[in-house]
Write an enzyme that holds these catalytic residues in place. Structure first.
Site, short mmCIF file in Angstrom:
data_model
loop_
_atom_site.label_atom_id
_atom_site.label_comp_id
_atom_site.label_asym_id
_atom_site.label_seq_id
_atom_site.Cartn_x
_atom_site.Cartn_y
_atom_site.Cartn_z
N CYS A 1 0.82 -1.21 0.00
CA CYS A 1 0.00 0.00 0.00
C CYS A 1 0.86 1.26 0.00
O CYS A 1 0.38 2.34 -0.34
CB CYS A 1 -0.93 -0.01 1.20
SG CYS A 1 -1.79 -1.59 1.39
N ASP B 1 -5.88 -12.01 -1.52
CA ASP B 1 -6.43 -11.63 -2.82
C ASP B 1 -6.73 -12.83 -3.72
O ASP B 1 -7.48 -12.70 -4.69
CB ASP B 1 -5.42 -10.74 -3.57
CG ASP B 1 -5.30 -9.36 -2.97
OD1 ASP B 1 -6.01 -9.07 -1.98
OD2 ASP B 1 -4.48 -8.57 -3.47
N TYR C 1 -17.06 14.54 20.59
CA TYR C 1 -17.20 15.89 20.03
C TYR C 1 -16.41 16.93 20.83
O TYR C 1 -16.53 17.01 22.05
CB TYR C 1 -18.67 16.32 19.98
CG TYR C 1 -18.82 17.82 19.87
CD1 TYR C 1 -18.29 18.49 18.76
CD2 TYR C 1 -19.43 18.58 20.88
CE1 TYR C 1 -18.37 19.88 18.67
CE2 TYR C 1 -19.51 19.96 20.78
CZ TYR C 1 -18.99 20.61 19.68
OH TYR C 1 -19.06 21.97 19.58
P1 FAD Z 1 0.26 -10.08 -1.52
O1 FAD Z 1 0.39 -9.17 -0.38
O2 FAD Z 1 0.28 -9.51 -2.89
O3 FAD Z 1 1.38 -11.18 -1.39
C1 FAD Z 1 1.46 -12.24 -2.30
C2 FAD Z 1 2.91 -12.61 -2.45
O4 FAD Z 1 2.97 -13.94 -2.90
C3 FAD Z 1 3.64 -11.79 -3.50
O5 FAD Z 1 4.72 -11.08 -2.91
C4 FAD Z 1 4.12 -12.82 -4.52
O6 FAD Z 1 5.44 -12.54 -4.95
C5 FAD Z 1 4.10 -14.10 -3.72
N1 FAD Z 1 3.89 -15.30 -4.54
C6 FAD Z 1 2.91 -15.51 -5.47
N2 FAD Z 1 3.00 -16.74 -5.97
C7 FAD Z 1 4.06 -17.33 -5.38
C8 FAD Z 1 4.65 -18.61 -5.50
N3 FAD Z 1 4.18 -19.52 -6.33
N4 FAD Z 1 5.74 -18.87 -4.74
C9 FAD Z 1 6.24 -17.93 -3.88
N5 FAD Z 1 5.70 -16.72 -3.73
C10 FAD Z 1 4.61 -16.41 -4.46
N6 FAD Z 1 -5.04 -2.59 0.05
C11 FAD Z 1 -5.61 -1.81 0.99
O7 FAD Z 1 -6.41 -2.31 1.78
N7 FAD Z 1 -5.28 -0.48 1.09
C12 FAD Z 1 -4.38 0.11 0.26
O8 FAD Z 1 -4.09 1.31 0.39
C13 FAD Z 1 -3.79 -0.69 -0.76
N8 FAD Z 1 -2.89 -0.15 -1.61
C14 FAD Z 1 -2.29 -0.96 -2.54
C15 FAD Z 1 -1.35 -0.41 -3.40
C16 FAD Z 1 -0.71 -1.20 -4.35
C17 FAD Z 1 0.29 -0.57 -5.28
C18 FAD Z 1 -1.01 -2.59 -4.42
C19 FAD Z 1 -0.30 -3.45 -5.42
C20 FAD Z 1 -1.95 -3.14 -3.58
C21 FAD Z 1 -2.60 -2.34 -2.64
N9 FAD Z 1 -3.56 -2.86 -1.77
C22 FAD Z 1 -4.15 -2.06 -0.82
C23 FAD Z 1 -3.97 -4.27 -1.85
C24 FAD Z 1 -3.25 -5.10 -0.81
O9 FAD Z 1 -1.88 -4.86 -0.89
C25 FAD Z 1 -3.56 -6.56 -1.06
O10 FAD Z 1 -4.95 -6.74 -0.93
C26 FAD Z 1 -2.85 -7.49 -0.09
O11 FAD Z 1 -1.45 -7.28 -0.11
C27 FAD Z 1 -3.16 -8.94 -0.43
O12 FAD Z 1 -2.41 -9.79 0.36
P2 FAD Z 1 -1.99 -11.23 -0.16
O13 FAD Z 1 -1.19 -11.85 0.91
O14 FAD Z 1 -3.17 -11.92 -0.68
O15 FAD Z 1 -1.08 -10.92 -1.42
#
Ligand code: FAD
Length: 563
Positions: free
Chosen positions: A42, A283, A426
């Site tokens: 984020c 996600d 407030y």
């Molecule tokens: P991620 O945090 O994306 O982590 C998944 C990880 O798994 C990645 O690093 C990837 O490299 C790794 N991976 C994938 N497949 C494999 C594999 N086969 N082997 C090993 N590693 C693997 N959400 C909010 O609520 N507020 C915000 O302000 C916000 N801003 C954001 C800004 C940006 C630029 C982005 C990209 C996202 C933002 N989000 C925000 C969304 C939030 O970051 C995601 O919803 C959250 O990180 C999801 O978590 P996750 O663990 O599912 O996936």
């Protein structure tokens, strides 16, 4: 117990840390494909804009610090490429050496996140076309801007990432064009609420092209040319593609896990997948929407973290359940804030939900204390049950706090009238004795009891032609002269009783003022005198923002193009 976690960021790292806090003896290994764990997705756009200047700030943990605190073996630059669920092993590829090896598990947690969508169009793999997901992506974009001396950027997609990236590239001094295929940015907001965001982006020098699909890219003398579906072209030094994300689930699909929307992993409320001893979070998983109870994909950090924690609880022998996602979100847009929770009007209509809506423009804090700003709140509730369905707020100070109060009310399944009773903190610098959330409750109560009837922006065209409607503007003559909606007659609220003869008793009376407050007072005066009358939701301020944006978007499209 040996636990393997795939993905070491929001869901994965939170699962690992929670599991260790519950079980000191578990052997926990976390594989992460990128070079960093527990990084602040984020925060990434703010590094590009030099708001966050130290790259160390982007990573909350290193493999070393994670090991020291939690005794978790975090292996970066390691990709899990295969799952053998029958033998409970994963195949892991060391991305530094290319070596592959097997590792076994008792429990496996998948938190692979979502990848940026890249449509299959010509030139998509051009060298100056970027996506933003990881720390590496961020550094690549930042370095490109700095080293190439890029002066202009095209951002494609007006979701959270696109808007944050556009703002931050502008912050670096680039000329930024934002292209969005829909007629509006930020789909969490309804069309009427998003006008303020469009206006803000234009005011901050971002060229906004709405309703424009990108058909392909071409390299022209070092510049990347975006070819639009309507034949127009936008040329810039770089392109950032942010048209959405899709669950990164090829690994899960290959392993035969049951999948749902866009290939997302199907899980139950304990975050268990269709295959024994494999959990999935974040996600990558399909969730149940808290309001609609339908299956949905919502990519947000809060839900990913909570799901990671729930998976850990269940792995450690507990019984934790995920109760759905309502999509509470907030975004900083220059000095403005936009936030939403639950569903918006567009979604409610598409699902055939019978709802009522209220729109109000309260001040963030007491008017007599300096620095207050108007915020616009739109709140939807279900007609029969009166349960709150969702809210959107656009403004400055205090937007985040009001959306969180309403989000909490939604979780508690409160009725909209209950908002009137909330006792909220407030003091003049922070709020008013009647907080904006209370005001929303009062307005809803008046609507439900029939004390006040509302009319909306979308009713105005028909009303202007309706011979049985009398349109009344109750602001001061000065305000009226500055601008008013077509067909409205000016009688200030304080003169209404004396000039009541000017109001036709045989017509329906539609009343507007600046914010909706004086027109509310006027409708009560008129109702008490036997008139059938309606109050304009949102006030002239809301009306004029929408009207001005309509004009601006037309002229931006006609003069902002590189032919
Ligand atoms: P991620 O945090 O994306 O982590 C998944 C990880 O798994 C990645 O690093 C990837 O490299 C790794 N991976 C994938 N497949 C494999 C594999 N086969 N082997 C090993 N590693 C693997 N959400 C909010 O609520 N507020 C915000 O302000 C916000 N801003 C954001 C800004 C940006 C630029 C982005 C990209 C996202 C933002 N989000 C925000 C969304 C939030 O970051 C995601 O919803 C959250 O990180 C999801 O978590 P996750 O663990 O599912 O996936």
């Amino acid at each position: 117990m040996k636990v393997i976690i795939v993905g070491g960021v929001a869901g994965g790292a939170s699962c690992a840390a929670r599991l260790r806090r519950l079980d000191e003896n578990a052997e926990i290994t976390m594989y992460e494909r990128s070079g960093y764990i527990s990084y602040a997705n984020c925060g990434l756009p703010y590094y590009i804009g030099e708001v966050i200047t130290d790259k160390e700030e982007l990573t909350l943990q290193t493999p070393e610090s994670f090991y020291d605190r939690f005794r978790v073996n975090a292996k970066v630059r390691h990709e899990v490429v295969d799952i053998d669920a029958d033998n409970k092993t994963v195949t892991v590829k060391n991305l530094e050496t290319g070596e592959e090896f097997k590792d076994n598990y008792d429990k496996l947690v998948l938190s692979p996140g979502a990848k940026a969508v890249k449509p299959n169009i010509s030139g998509i793999d051009g060298e100056n076309i970027f996506t933003l997901r990881t720390v590496e992506d961020t550094l690549r974009i930042y370095d490109h801007v700095k080293k190439s001396g890029a002066q202009s950027a095209t951002v494609i997609g007006g979701g959270f990432v696109g808007l944050e990236a556009a703002e931050n590239l502008r912050h670096l001094g680039l000329n930024v064009t934002l292209i969005e295929a829909a007629e509006q940015v930020l789909a969490i907001l309804d069309g009427d609420m998003v006008s303020q965001v469009h206006a803000l982006f234009r005011e901050n020098g971002i060229k906004l092209l709405l309703g424009s699909g990108v058909a392909g890219f071409e390299n022209n003398d070092g510049k990347t040319v975006c070819k639009l579906a309507d034949g127009n072209e936008i040329s810039s030094d770089m392109v950032l593609l942010a048209i959405g994300v899709a669950p990164d689930t090829s690994l899960a699909q290959k392993a035969g896990l049951k999948t749902g929307i866009k290939g997302s992993i199907v899980v139950n409320d304990k975050m268990e997948t269709s295959v024994d001893d494999i959990y999935a979070v974040g996600d990558a998983v399909e969730i149940e929407h808290f309001i609609t109870k339908q299956k949905a994909l919502i990519s947000l950090a809060g839900p990913a973290n909570k799901q990671g924690r729930i998976a850990a609880d269940n792995i450690a022998g507990g019984d934790s359940r995920y109760k759905g996602t309502q999509g509470t979100s907030v975004i900083k847009l220059f000095d403005m804030t936009a936030a939403a929770t639950g569903i918006n009007e567009r979604t409610a209509k598409s699902l055939g939900i019978e709802f009522e809506k209220i729109i109000l423009s309260p001040l963030s804090h007491a008017g007599y204390y300096p620095g207050g700003n108007v915020m616009t709140i739109k709140l939807l509730f279900e007609k029969n049950s009166q349960k709150i369905l969702g809210a959107q707020i656009v403004g400055y100070d205090g937007v985040d706090k009001r959306i969180d109060v309403i989000a909490t009310a939604i979780r508690a399944e409160m009725k909209v009238g209950d908002l009137a009773e909330l006792e909220l903190a407030y003091a003049p610098p922070y709020s008013s004795a009647k907080d904006p959330v209370n005001m929303a409750g009062f307005i809803a109560q008046n609507l439900i009891s029939g004390k006040v009837k509302h009319f909306y922006y979308e009713d105005l065209t028909a009303l202007s032609k309706d011979e049985d409607a009398f349109l009344l503007d109750t602001r001061t003559p000065f305000e009226y002269k500055q601008g008013h909606a077509d067909g409205f007659v000016n009688i200030p609220v304080d003169e209404l009783r004396e000039r009541i003869d000017e109001i036709p008793a045989d017509k329906r009376i539609y009343v507007m003022c600046q914010s909706g407050l004086r027109s509310y007072v006027a409708t009560r005066i008129l109702s008490n005198l036997g008139y059938d009358c309606y109050n304009f939701a949102g006030g002239y301020r809301f009306y004029s923002i929408i009207e001005n944006e309509k004009l601006a978007s037309k002229s931006a499209y006609s003069c902002g193009m590189d032919k």
